[in-house]
Scaffold this active site. Structure first.
Site, PDB file in Angstrom:
ATOM      1  N   ASP A  33       0.836  -1.232   0.067  1.00 18.33           N
ATOM      2  CA  ASP A  33       0.008   0.161  -0.018  1.00 18.33           C
ATOM      3  C   ASP A  33       0.662   1.459   0.041  1.00 18.33           C
ATOM      4  O   ASP A  33       0.669   2.134   0.838  1.00 18.33           O
ATOM      5  CB  ASP A  33      -0.979  -0.080   1.359  1.00 18.33           C
ATOM      6  CG  ASP A  33      -1.535  -1.201   1.300  1.00 18.33           C
ATOM      7  OD1 ASP A  33      -2.338  -1.788   0.486  1.00 18.33           O
ATOM      8  OD2 ASP A  33      -1.726  -1.844   2.576  1.00 18.33           O
ATOM      9  N   GLU A 202     -11.647   1.323  -2.277  1.00 20.15           N
ATOM     10  CA  GLU A 202     -10.849   1.535  -1.002  1.00 20.15           C
ATOM     11  C   GLU A 202      -9.500   2.221  -1.420  1.00 20.15           C
ATOM     12  O   GLU A 202      -9.550   2.759  -2.667  1.00 20.15           O
ATOM     13  CB  GLU A 202     -10.371   0.126  -0.390  1.00 20.15           C
ATOM     14  CG  GLU A 202      -9.662  -0.818  -1.140  1.00 20.15           C
ATOM     15  CD  GLU A 202      -9.504  -2.126  -0.669  1.00 20.15           C
ATOM     16  OE1 GLU A 202      -9.984  -2.194   0.608  1.00 20.15           O
ATOM     17  OE2 GLU A 202      -8.767  -2.876  -1.233  1.00 20.15           O
TER      18      GLU A 202
END
Length: 520
Positions: A33, A202
């Site tokens: 991420d 997301e």
């Protein structure tokens, strides 16, 4: 407790091809991420660290290809008592890194607690203690924006269904410009359920560009998804959407979730991850431009590139995050993280080289997944050989230490003090569904209480173990091939540990020397 790498010369795992091009991934291990920002001529990246400590790794580059690890922003996870034992899939999820008002800022969501932030005047700190900006269950993937045109500040975050019962939505807030609190209850600004075919929306990253509010956000799940872009004239919407990066006919599955950065030369680039099983989420660098219709175009017209021209930036020497360590004075390099908040006395300083780990007394020695005192680093994403020396300095029956491959299943090789007082070379493993480890090979004598341990990691993260106990035979194979497995969100880890059975008094220690990872 960190030292520079002992590696000399060009790093073995650099993505720089040396001819003005690079190959993806630029970070070939689990830097999950990623988010990136530029300050002057320098680029900085952070990534998820979940339940490991220290957390929030900080990487530096001057060309977006060659990266080094310069520290961590989070010394310990909070609340401290909540992370005294491993919580491998909890903690720090999908941080965002920004530079504002002469400070670095990192926001992230802890799915069990809420949105936190830390900040610092310099990338190496000192960083503030975590501040809870918004409390709540399931608040993840938080990203701030300071609007230089209006002076207002905003925050966007996603939702974890496992904690909140909500997913596929992005919620926006106005935020105090000092980043300490929010100014409203929040509003759903993008509802993925209203977008045909979109799911698991997301990981939002929030920007201002060309008079628009932009949200770069992935959808479609980590292994099969895509990168989306959303734009609106107002922060609270309505937003238009477009898919701007997807797998196409490449072998890069699920290319998404990352950050956009513009270089001092005016070029645009996008760093994102690819899920690669036991290797975790490796990081790719995509060229990016703004199309004539005002939308971003990533990669090769929307699909990932494998090899590409480097950014038009000053040439840099090849670099990669450190892996090797001689542990000078008993200190370990910044590439290492504990599997939970550390306690004093796990690693002791001394006058020589080598990592001296205390044999921590525990009732969980039969399952490395439950141990907080495993010192870990990321599994390399390409074939490699791992070596380390080990000496067991404990007279305690049952005390042991070793080199592990740790995931939802695990295996380790090392030394253990037997009931007869002698030291044996042991090799054990634990299956994903098993509560206790089992022997992977027959124990063998290690007369001097020493061994050199080796793992050869091949394609598909298949690990072959061997050992040398100094009996003149050299390295001998041990056990069956072990296929490394990830955790739910985390790639497999390499680990060093020392344990002893429960009881009273000091149980001795183990010393690790010359940790090396070399390409195979």
């Amino acid at each position: 407790m960190s030292t520079p790498s002992v590696t000399g010369g060009a790093p073995a795992f650099s993505a720089d091809l040396g001819d003005g091009t690079y190959r993806n991934p630029v970070l070939g291990a689990d830097w999950s991420d990623p988010d990136v920002c530029r300050v002057g001529d320098d680029y900085y990246l952070t990534a998820s660290s979940f339940g490991r400590a220290p957390g929030l790794p900080l990487l530096h580059s001057r060309d977006l290809v060659n990266w080094t690890l310069v520290g961590h922003a989070l010394k310990r996870l909070e609340p401290g008592a909540g992370f005294r034992t491993p919580r491998h899939d909890c903690g720090v999820w999908a941080p965002s890194l920004r530079y504002h008002d002469d400070r670095f800022w990192i926001f992230w969501g802890d799915p069990d607690q809420g949105v936190f932030q830390v900040n610092a005047p310099e990338i190496r700190g000192p960083w503030t203690r975590p501040h809870l900006v918004k409390a709540g269950k399931g608040l993840i993937d938080a990203c701030p924006l300071w609007d230089d045109e209006t002076g207002e500040a905003y925050l966007v975050h996603a939702w974890a269904r496992s904690r909140s019962g909500i997913k596929n939505r992005l919620t926006g807030h106005r935020m105090q410009p000092d980043g300490t609190s929010l100014l409203d209850e929040g509003k759903v600004i993008v509802d993925g359920d209203r977008l045909p075919g979109w799911f698991t929306l997301e990981g939002p990253k929030l920007y201002r560009h060309d008079g628009w509010f932009w949200i770069f956000a992935p959808a479609g799940s980590v292994e099969t998804g895509w990168q989306g872009a959303f734009r609106s004239r107002g922060f609270f919407g309505p937003y238009e959407e477009r898919i701007v990066l997807e797998q196409g006919d490449t072998d890069v599955n699920g290319p998404h979730q990352g950050g956009w950065v513009r270089t001092q030369a005016g070029e645009d680039w996008f760093l994102h991850f690819q899920q690669r099983g036991a290797y975790g989420r490796v990081v790719h660098l995509q060229p990016m431009r703004w199309g004539t219709d005002g939308w971003p175009v990533m990669g090769d017209e929307g699909t990932p590139v494998a090899v590409h021209r480097k950014p038009a930036l000053p040439r840099q020497p090849p670099a990669a995050p450190a892996t090797d360590d001689d542990f000078p004075g008993g200190r370990f390099g910044r590439q290492w993280q504990w599997t939970a908040n550390p306690q004093d006395g796990w690693a002791t300083h001394h006058s020589g080289d080598g990592l001296r780990l205390t044999c921590v007394r525990t009732a969980d020695a039969h399952d490395l997944r439950k141990l907080p005192n495993v010192l870990t680093q990321r599994l390399p994403g390409t074939p490699a050989t791992v070596r380390v020396g080990l000496r067991l300095d404990s007279e305690e029956e049952g005390a042991g230490a070793g080199l592990a491959v740790l995931g939802d299943a695990f295996t380790w090789i090392g030394l253990q003090r037997g009931a007869d007082g002698s030291v044996h070379l042991v090799h054990r493993f634990g299956e994903s569904v098993a509560e206790r480890e089992r022997d992977a090979a027959h124990p063998r004598p290690a007369p001097e209480g020493r061994a050199h341990l080796r793992i050869e990691i091949g394609a598909g993260a298949r690990c072959r173990f061997s050992y040398d106990v100094g009996d003149g035979r050299g390295f001998q194979p041990s056990g069956q091939v072990f296929a490394a497995t990830p955790w739910r969100w985390v790639g497999a880890l390499l680990g060093l540990f020392a344990v002893a059975p429960t009881g009273g008094g000091h149980a001795g220690a183990a010393t690790f020397t010359q940790f090396r990872i070399t390409p195979s």
